[in-house]
Write a protein that holds these residues in place. Structure first.
Motif, PDB file in Angstrom:
ATOM      1  N   LEU A  18       1.790   6.346  -7.130  1.00  0.00           N
ATOM      2  CA  LEU A  18       0.669   6.848  -7.963  1.00  0.00           C
ATOM      3  C   LEU A  18       0.477   8.322  -7.290  1.00  0.00           C
ATOM      4  CD1 LEU A  18      -1.908   3.921  -7.621  1.00  0.00           C
ATOM      5  CD2 LEU A  18      -0.972   4.951  -9.697  1.00  0.00           C
ATOM      6  N   GLY A  19       1.593   8.866  -6.606  1.00  0.00           N
ATOM      7  CA  GLY A  19       1.382  10.226  -6.123  1.00  0.00           C
ATOM      8  C   GLY A  19       0.332  10.741  -5.277  1.00  0.00           C
ATOM      9  N   ILE A  20      -0.235   9.666  -4.354  1.00  0.00           N
ATOM     10  CA  ILE A  20      -1.428   9.947  -3.459  1.00  0.00           C
ATOM     11  C   ILE A  20      -0.941   9.608  -2.171  1.00  0.00           C
ATOM     12  CG2 ILE A  20      -3.200   9.755  -5.321  1.00  0.00           C
ATOM     13  CD1 ILE A  20      -3.619   7.138  -4.213  1.00  0.00           C
ATOM     14  N   ALA A  21       0.346   9.697  -1.823  1.00  0.00           N
ATOM     15  CA  ALA A  21       0.781   9.406  -0.492  1.00  0.00           C
ATOM     16  C   ALA A  21       0.152  10.355   0.402  1.00  0.00           C
ATOM     17  CB  ALA A  21       2.389   9.210  -0.326  1.00  0.00           C
ATOM     18  N   GLY A  22       0.089  11.694   0.214  1.00  0.00           N
ATOM     19  CA  GLY A  22      -0.429  12.607   1.004  1.00  0.00           C
ATOM     20  C   GLY A  22      -1.979  12.612   1.227  1.00  0.00           C
ATOM     21  N   GLY A  44       0.846  -1.152  -0.121  1.00  0.00           N
ATOM     22  CA  GLY A  44       0.058  -0.121   0.181  1.00  0.00           C
ATOM     23  C   GLY A  44       0.883   1.315   0.122  1.00  0.00           C
ATOM     24  N   ASP A  45       1.686   1.254   0.989  1.00  0.00           N
ATOM     25  CA  ASP A  45       2.680   2.464   1.234  1.00  0.00           C
ATOM     26  C   ASP A  45       3.340   2.634  -0.597  1.00  0.00           C
ATOM     27  OD1 ASP A  45       1.791   3.008   3.552  1.00  0.00           O
ATOM     28  OD2 ASP A  45       3.656   2.046   4.573  1.00  0.00           O
ATOM     29  N   ARG A  46       4.090   1.575  -0.933  1.00  0.00           N
ATOM     30  CA  ARG A  46       4.873   1.713  -2.230  1.00  0.00           C
ATOM     31  C   ARG A  46       3.675   2.067  -3.314  1.00  0.00           C
ATOM     32  NH1 ARG A  46       5.417  -1.439  -6.059  1.00  0.00           N
ATOM     33  NH2 ARG A  46       4.652  -3.263  -5.227  1.00  0.00           N
TER      34      ARG A  46
END
Lengths: 547, 244
Positions: free
Chosen positions: B124-128, B117-119
Motif C-alpha cells: 500500500l506504499g506506507i512502509a515508511g 503487516g510488512d507485506r
C-alpha cells in the motif's frame, strides 16, 4: 446575530430527533442531579446551629450578603474551569470555525461566538451549582417573588467576566507567544483546571456541612478574598432579599457585563491571527519506535492504553499535574490534621490512616478519568471492538489491567508523600501500600461496574459519546459507589477510634493486627475486582451487540 | 447459489420509522468482487454496517459464509473484515501498533501478523510511515493503515465502504491490485463506491441502490446492454432517476 440564531435553532431542533432527545435528557438529568445535590447541601449548611449568629458577628450584620457571596463564588470557579478546559476547543478548534473565518464577518465575531457558547455552558453549570444555594437563602427570609427572578442575572454576572477574562488571556497569549511548548503549557493549564475543579466540587458536595459552615464564617470575616466578579451580584441579591432593588448594584452589574463584551470584542480582533498560530503549533509527538508488540489480546489492549498515555503529551502532562496536586494536598495535610493530632493513636497508626485518607482522595480525583478508558473514550474506535471476534470479557480484562496499573500512580505518589511529608517509617509505608493495593482493586471493580452501564456510556450511532449529563451522572455514581464500597473500612476505622479513645491502643497490638487488615483489604479488593469483571463483561457484551 | 458468501433475503433496516434499506435480495459468490453503487443516502453504508454486524436488520435474513448472521456471533465475525469510511484508528498509536491491536483482536499469531503487516504496508506504499503516530496521517493514509490491519486478519469476506475516497491515483491502483489479489485467493469483496470507473474495472458484478432498494444488478456489460449500450454513468443516472 445570524450565528447566534443558528446556535439557538440547533438547540431548539434537538427534541426533533431521538439522538437529540437523548442528549437533552442526559444533559438535563445530569445538571438536575447536580442541582439537587447543591440544594441538599445548601439546606444542610443553613441548618447548621449557630451559623447565622456567627455570620452576623463576622460580617458586621451583613450575614445575607456573605451567604450570597459565598454561594456565588462557585460561578467564577466554574468559569475558570471551563475557560481553561475548553479554551483550545472552543476558540481554535470548533468544527464551524472554518466557516466563520471564511465568512465576511468582522474579525472579532467568531471569538465572540465562542465566548457566547462557552458562556451558555458555564451559566448552566453555575446555575446548577450556585443557583440552589441562592434560592435556599432567599427562601429563608421575607424575599419578594421578583427577588428570585434576579438569581439568573446574578449568576450570569458572576460567571461571564471571569470566563471572558480567561478566554481573552489565552487568546492573547496564543496570538503573541504561540509555539509547540506554549500549546503544551495550555494543555497543562487545562488539565490542572479540570482536576482542580473536580476535586473542589467533590469536596464541596461531599464534605461535612459543619466544615463548610466554618468556611462561610471565615469568608464573611474577610479572611478569604471575595472574587472581583461576585461583589455587585451579591449586593443586588442581598438588597432584593430585603425587598429593595439596589439600583447601584444593578448599574454595576450592567457595566460589568458591558465592559466584558466590549473588552472581549477588542481582544477578539486578534482571533484570526491566533487561530493561524495555534494551527501551526502542532503538539510535539514524543514517541517514535518500531518495537513489535506481542500477539496476546489482553497484553495488546494493555499496551494500547499505555501507548496512548506515553505517546500523547497532554495525557502524560495530566499525570504530572496530578502528581503536583497530590503533593500539594499532602503538604497541606488535607483531611488528616485531626487524625495526626489524635492523642489516643500511636504515631504509626495515625500515619497509616493519613496515608490511606490521602490515597482515597487521590484515587477519587482520577477515578472518572480512568473510567473513560473502559468504554467512553473509545467512541470513534467502537466499531473496531464491535466487529472483532474477541470475547468481550477478554477485551475488558485488558482494559482493567491497564487501569489497575495506572491506579498504581496515586498509590506510589502518596507513598512518596508519606515519606517526604510525614517522615513515615518504611514498614508503615509498606503496610499502607499493601492495603491500598486492595483498595485499588475495589476502585477498579467500582469503576468497571459503573463504566460499563449501557445507559450511561453507550455511544451514539456514529461512535460519538454523549457529553455532558450522562458523563456527569456516571461520575457522581462513581463517587457514591466508591464511598459505599469504602464503608466497611470507614466503619472499622470508626470502631478502632472508639476503642482507642476508651481503652487506648498499643503499637504492638496494631502491628499484630496488620496482617489481618492487609489480608482483608486484598481479599475485599479481589472480590470487588471479580464482581466488576463479571458484571462488566456482561454489560460490555451488551454494548458490543449490533444496534 | 447455496454456496453464496453473502446472501441477503428481504433485508431491511429502519431508523425512526424511516426505511434506509428495504427488501434487499442479493447473493455474492466466494471470490467475487461486488460493487455497490448509489447516490448519497441511498443506503449503501447501512447495508455494509448490517453485513459487518454493527447494525441489526429490522427485517429479512442475512447469511455470511452460510452462517445465519444473527446467531453466528464470534465465529462469523472472525471471517469478516470491514473498512468503514472513517477508519477507527487510535490517534496516539503508530500504524504498526494499530495493526498489532487489530491482529490480536482477531487472534492472528505474531509471526503471521508481522509477515502480513510488512507485506501489506509495502503493497500500500506506507512502509515508511508505520512508526509514525496515526494522528499525523492524512485521510488517505489512515484508510490504508486500517485496510492493512484488516487484511492482516485474512478475512474471507471483505467489506469496504468508499475505499478510494481520499486516495491518490497511485494508491487507487495499489488498492485495485490488492482487491484482485484477495479475490483470486478466494476472498469475497463487497465494496460501496461512487467511483464508476473503479466499479467497471474491478467489480465482477454491480448493484445499484436507490431509495433503499436494489434497482439494478449485473455485470457492467449486462447493465450497459440493458440500457442500449450506454455508459455506466448513464445507466446509473437512468436507474437512480427512475427511482425518484
Amino acid at each position: 446575530m445570524n450565528l447566534l440564531l443558528a446556535d439557538v435553532r440547533a438547540l431548539a431542533g434537538l427534541p426533533r430527533t431521538a439522538a437529540g432527545r437523548r442528549v437533552l435528557a442526559a444533559s438535563g438529568g445530569g445538571l438536575l442531579l447536580l442541582g439537587l445535590l447543591s440544594w441538599w447541601f445548601a439546606n444542610a449548611l443553613l441548618d447548621q446551629p449557630g451559623l447565622v449568629v456567627a455570620l452576623h458577628d463576622a460580617s458586621d450584620g451583613r450575614s445575607q450578603a456573605a451567604l450570597f457571596g459565598h454561594a456565588l463564588t462557585a460561578c467564577p470557579m466554574v468559569a475558570a474551569w471551563l475557560g481553561l478546559a475548553l479554551a483550545q476547543r472552543t476558540l481554535f478548534e470548533a468544527p464551524e470555525l472554518a466557516l466563520w473565518r471564511l465568512a465576511p464577518l468582522p474579525p472579532w465575531r467568531p471569538a465572540l461566538q465562542a465566548l457566547l457558547r462557552a458562556g451558555f455552558a458555564a451559566t448552566l453549570w453555575s446555575l446548577a451549582i450556585a443557583g440552589p444555594g441562592l434560592v435556599a437563602v432567599l427562601r429563608r427570609g421575607p424575599a419578594p417573588a421578583w427577588a428570585f427572578a434576579l438569581t439568573p442575572l446574578a449568576v450570569v454576572a458572576a460567571t461571564l467576566p471571569t470566563l471572558a477574562a480567561t478566554l481573552a488571556a489565552q487568546l492573547l497569549i496564543v496570538r503573541f507567544l504561540a509555539g509547540r511548548w506554549l500549546r503544551l503549557l495550555l494543555v497543562v493549564f487545562a488539565a490542572a483546571g479540570s482536576i482542580g475543579f473536580s476535586t473542589w466540587l467533590m469536596l464541596a458536595l461531599f464534605g461535612k456541612p459543619h466544615d463548610h459552615a466554618r468556611d462561610v464564617v471565615a469568608f464573611a470575616a474577610g479572611e478569604r478574598a471575595t472574587p472581583w466578579s461576585v461583589g455587585p451580584a451579591a449586593a443586588l441579591l442581598a438588597a432584593a432579599a430585603r425587598g429593595e432593588l439596589d439600583l447601584r448594584a444593578l448599574r454595576d452589574l450592567a457595566l460589568w457585563l458591558l465592559a466584558t463584551f466590549a473588552g472581549f470584542r477588542l481582544v477578539g480582533r486578534a482571533h484570526p491571527a491566533a487561530c493561524e498560530r495555534h494551527l501551526a503549533a502542532e503538539l510535539p509527538a514524543w514517541r517514535r519506535g518500531g518495537s513489535r508488540w506481542p500477539a496476546g489480546l489482553a497484553t495488546n489492549v494493555l499496551r494500547k492504553e499505555f501507548a496512548q498515555v506515553a505517546q500523547q503529551p497532554g495525557a502524560l502532562v495530566g499525570f504530572l499535574v496530578f502528581a503536583v496536586l497530590v503533593f500539594a494536598m499532602c503538604q497541606r495535610r488535607v483531611l488528616v490534621a485531626g487524625v495526626l493530632a489524635a492523642p489516643s493513636l500511636p504515631a504509626d497508626v495515625a500515619a497509616f490512616a493519613a496515608l490511606m485518607a490521602w490515597w482515597f482522595l487521590a484515587v477519587l480525583m482520577v477515578l472518572n478519568t480512568h473510567m473513560g478508558r473502559i468504554t467512553h473514550w473509545d467512541g470513534p474506535q467502537w466499531a473496531l471492538w464491535q466487529c472483532a471476534p474477541a470475547a468481550p470479557g477478554a477485551i475488558l480484562r485488558g482494559k482493567m489491567l491497564a487501569v489497575l496499573a495506572m491506579l498504581g500512580w496515586p498509590l506510589l505518589l502518596v507513598a512518596f508523600a508519606g515519606v517526604a511529608v510525614l517522615d513515615a517509617r518504611a514498614d508503615v509505608v509498606l503496610a499502607y501500600a499493601a492495603t491500598a493495593l486492595g483498595g485499588s482493586g475495589v476502585a477498579l471493580g467500582v469503576l468497571t461496574l459503573v463504566g460499563t452501564i449501557p445507559v450511561l456510556v453507550r455511544h451514539d450511532g456514529d461512535g460519538g459519546s454523549l457529553q455532558g449529563g450522562k458523563g456527569l451522572v456516571a461520575a457522581l455514581l462513581l463517587v457514591v459507589g466508591m464511598q459505599v464500597a469504602a464503608l466497611p473500612a470507614l466503619y472499622a476505622w470508626h470502631r478502632l477510634g472508639e476503642h482507642a479513645a476508651d481503652h487506648g491502643l498499643a503499637l504492638d497490638d496494631a502491628w499484630r493486627a496488620a496482617p489481618v487488615v492487609i489480608g482483608a483489604a486484598l481479599a475485599y479488593g479481589a472480590a470487588w475486582c471479580g464482581l466488576g469483571w463479571l458484571v462488566g463483561s456482561w454489560n460490555f457484551a451488551r454494548l458490543l451487540r449490533p444496534r | 447459489m447455496s454456496e453464496a458468501a453473502i446472501r441477503a433475503s428481504g433485508l431491511g433496516r429502519a431508523f425512526d420509522d424511516r426505511w434506509a434499506v428495504r427488501d434487499l435480495d442479493l447473493a455474492v459468490a466466494p471470490g467475487e468482487i461486488y460493487g455497490f453503487l448509489g447516490q448519497n443516502g441511498a443506503g449503501k453504508t447501512t447495508t455494509l454496517r448490517m453485513f459487518a454486524g454493527l447494525l441489526r436488520p429490522s427485517a429479512g435474513e442475512l447469511r455470511i459464509d452460510g452462517l445465519k448472521h444473527a446467531d453466528a456471533g464470534r465465529a462469523l465475525r472472525r471471517r469478516i473484515g470491514f473498512l468503514p469510511d472513517t477508519p477507527p484508528l487510535h490517534d496516539y498509536l503508530t500504524a504498526r501498533q494499530h495493526l498489532a491491536l487489530v491482529a490480536s483482536l482477531w487472534g492472528v499469531p505474531r509471526r503471521e501478523r508481522d509477515e502480513r503487516g510488512d507485506r501489506l504496508f509495502d503493497a500500500l506504499g506506507i512502509a515508511g510511515q508505520v512508526d509514525a503516530l496515526c494522528k499525523a496521517a492524512s485521510h488517505g493514509t489512515r484508510k490504508k493503515i486500517h485496510l492493512a490491519a484488516v487484511l492482516a486478519t485474512a478475512p474471507s469476506v471483505l467489506l469496504l465502504d468508499e475505499p478510494t475516497s481520499g486516495l491518490d491515483p497511485l494508491a487507487v491502483r495499489q488498492l485495485k491490485d490488492l482487491l484482485g489479489e484477495q479475490a483470486r485467493a478466494g476472498a469475497t469483496v463487497f465494496l460501496s463506491t461512487h467511483g464508476l470507473e473503479l466499479a467497471e474495472q474491478v467489480c465482477h458484478r454491480i448493484g445499484i441502490l436507490a431509495g433503499g432498494r436494489l434497482r439494478a444488478e449485473g455485470t457492467a456489460a449486462e447493465l450497459r446492454a440493458q440500457h442500449g449500450d450506454a455508459s455506466l454513468e448513464d445507466v446509473f443516472l437512468a436507474v437512480t432517476a427512475a427511482a425518484r
